[in-house]
Scaffold this active site. Structure first.
Site, PDB file in Angstrom:
ATOM      1  N   ASP A  36       0.831  -1.231   0.000  1.00 28.87           N
ATOM      2  CA  ASP A  36       0.000   0.000   0.000  1.00 28.87           C
ATOM      3  C   ASP A  36       0.851   1.260   0.000  1.00 28.87           C
ATOM      4  O   ASP A  36       0.597   2.192  -0.751  1.00 28.87           O
ATOM      5  CB  ASP A  36      -1.055  -0.015   1.128  1.00 28.87           C
ATOM      6  N   ASP A 176      -5.653  -0.211   5.939  1.00 28.48           N
ATOM      7  CA  ASP A 176      -6.485  -0.618   7.079  1.00 28.48           C
ATOM      8  C   ASP A 176      -7.707   0.286   7.241  1.00 28.48           C
ATOM      9  O   ASP A 176      -8.827  -0.183   7.443  1.00 28.48           O
ATOM     10  CB  ASP A 176      -5.661  -0.613   8.376  1.00 28.48           C
TER      11      ASP A 176
HETATM   12  C1  GLA Z   1       0.034  -2.438   8.468  1.00 26.62           C
HETATM   13  C2  GLA Z   1      -0.203  -1.044   7.922  1.00 26.62           C
HETATM   14  C3  GLA Z   1      -0.806  -1.110   6.508  1.00 26.62           C
HETATM   15  C4  GLA Z   1       0.045  -2.009   5.602  1.00 26.62           C
HETATM   16  C5  GLA Z   1       0.334  -3.339   6.283  1.00 26.62           C
HETATM   17  C6  GLA Z   1       1.307  -4.186   5.494  1.00 26.62           C
HETATM   18  O1  GLA Z   1      -1.188  -3.100   8.636  1.00 26.62           O
HETATM   19  O2  GLA Z   1      -1.088  -0.337   8.763  1.00 26.62           O
HETATM   20  O3  GLA Z   1      -0.920   0.191   5.976  1.00 26.62           O
HETATM   21  O4  GLA Z   1       1.225  -1.356   5.226  1.00 26.62           O
HETATM   22  O5  GLA Z   1       0.866  -3.176   7.577  1.00 26.62           O
HETATM   23  O6  GLA Z   1       0.739  -4.585   4.295  1.00 26.62           O
END
Ligand code: GLA
Length: 389
Positions: A36, A176
């Site tokens: 992301d 997320d």
């Molecule tokens: C955490 C971060 C997300 C993403 C994941 C790895 O959950 O909050 O933004 O980068 O790690 O994919």
């Protein structure tokens, strides 16, 4: 989540009836890890576990929230939003209040009771759920007033992410908050983290997402996460690309020799993982569950060997379930360094796989796992006694 008993708890604590319910779910990511923040693709689902805020607006600028999980009450003024070192959980609410106001929105105080069944600190995004539930609470508490807050789901997710980045101080990507905001029942979302366009992809019939919490402490998560981010940026710079999203598998293969070995490994993960997400979506659309599962295993191996964010416990879970009857694929999910692994399992085998993990994992690691079945669920929402959003 038992909303009626939260309403009773609100009545008992604050001596009046609640006027709104706001909620937002946690998530698991099916595939597309650490892509992301490289502007790439992810494929998460919102899960059937929420953070809920049951409350009523106030006619001043005070926010008072009682957390049933922490058995603590916090209070702050919207005119002076500060960090709270003592009640860490409240910084997600404070951060959202701060960022919404800095973005120019006019807020209204409220009283609320908060409760969550997203496990905390286990990689299922209870923080994003808290942030999104707080955005929903501010929307609900201004509803019907002259300054009623109107935000679409993408904008709401961006503001919640900004709260996490700028107020809480965690440099996460958008995944997320985005899935907590826009998740859809029975669907995964293919999110393009650059354009923020998204597509709903139906979840397969007859398969269950089993989540295995390794219950191992997530040490290093913050510092190593930031380090991975800067390694990716370094790789993109050397390759002359705005981000790793802009580097195709073919181009990477031609030019990887220009990168220091460690950076090349990190970039290889991201470049191939983006492609795996697109391939996984194709597989889901063809209902080719074995192809989908194989991509999950490849993703896990890449996170373990190239990106180096797995842990012995996560590897153990994948190792235990791999090859068990009915298991289509498995991988770590989320940032890594502990937290949860997921397995995609044919429905009729879910129970046997769960039992296998519950007996084998403690034997191999000395820890007791927590195993949940998850269903792709609806994203954040709110309702008031008079309307639903
Ligand atoms: C955490 C971060 C997300 C993403 C994941 C790895 O959950 O909050 O933004 O980068 O790690 O994919």
């Amino acid at each position: 989540m038992d909303i009626p008993s939260l309403c009773t708890a609100f009545q008992l604590r604050f001596g009046r009836a609640n006027t709104f319910v706001a909620r937002a779910p946690g998530r698991v990511n099916l595939i597309g890890e650490h892509t992301d923040y490289n502007n790439g693709f992810v494929l998460p689902i919102a899960i059937d576990r929420d953070v809920a805020l049951v409350g009523a607006q106030r006619d001043d600028r005070i926010v008072r929230v009682y957390s049933t999980d922490f058995a603590e009450c916090i209070e702050f003024s919207l005119d002076a939003v500060e960090h709270d070192l003592q009640h860490g959980w409240s910084n997600y609410l404070r951060g959202v209040a701060d960022i919404l106001q800095k973005a120019g929105y006019r807020l209204q105080g409220f009283d609320a009771v908060m409760q969550g069944d997203v496990p905390i600190a286990s990689g299922l995004s209870s923080s994003a759920a808290t942030e999104m539930a707080t955005v929903m609470a501010f929307v609900a508490s201004t509803h019907g007033s002259a300054t009623s807050l109107r935000l679409d789901g993408v904008r709401a997710a961006q503001l919640a992410q900004r709260a996490e980045n700028q107020f809480v101080g965690v440099n996460c990507g958008i995944m997320d908050q985005f899935i907590s905001s826009l998740g859809t029942a029975r669907h995964a979302l293919l999110i393009d983290c650059r354009s923020l366009d998204y597509q709903m992809v139906p979840m397969p019939n007859g398969a269950t997402v089993l989540v295995v919490d390794t219950t191992a402490p997530r040490t290093l998560a913050g510092s190593a996460y930031n380090q991975r981010r800067s390694e990716c940026e370094q790789g993109a710079r050397v390759l002359g690309a705005p981000s790793l999203r802009d580097v195709s598998v073919e181009e990477f293969e031609q030019r990887k020799g220009e990168l220091p070995a460690l950076i090349a490994r990190r970039c290889a993960h991201v470049v191939y993982e983006d492609q795996r997400v697109l391939d996984a979506v194709d597989a889901l659309r063809r209902n080719d569950m074995s192809a989908f599962g194989e991509l999950m295993y490849q993703s896990h191996a890449s996170l373990r060997d190239l990106y180096e964010v797995s842990s012995p416990e996560l590897d153990t879970v994948v190792d235990i379930v791999r090859g068990q009857p009915g298991v289509l694929g498995a991988r770590m999910t989320g940032a890594g360094f502990g937290g949860c692994a997921i397995a995609l399992v044919r429905d009729e085998y879910t129970r046997a796989v769960r039992e296998r993990v519950e007996s084998e994992y403690p034997r191999r690691t000395g820890r007791t796992p927590k195993v949940y079945s998850c269903v792709a669920s609806q994203g954040a929402s709110w309702s008031t006694t008079s309307s639903i959003g």
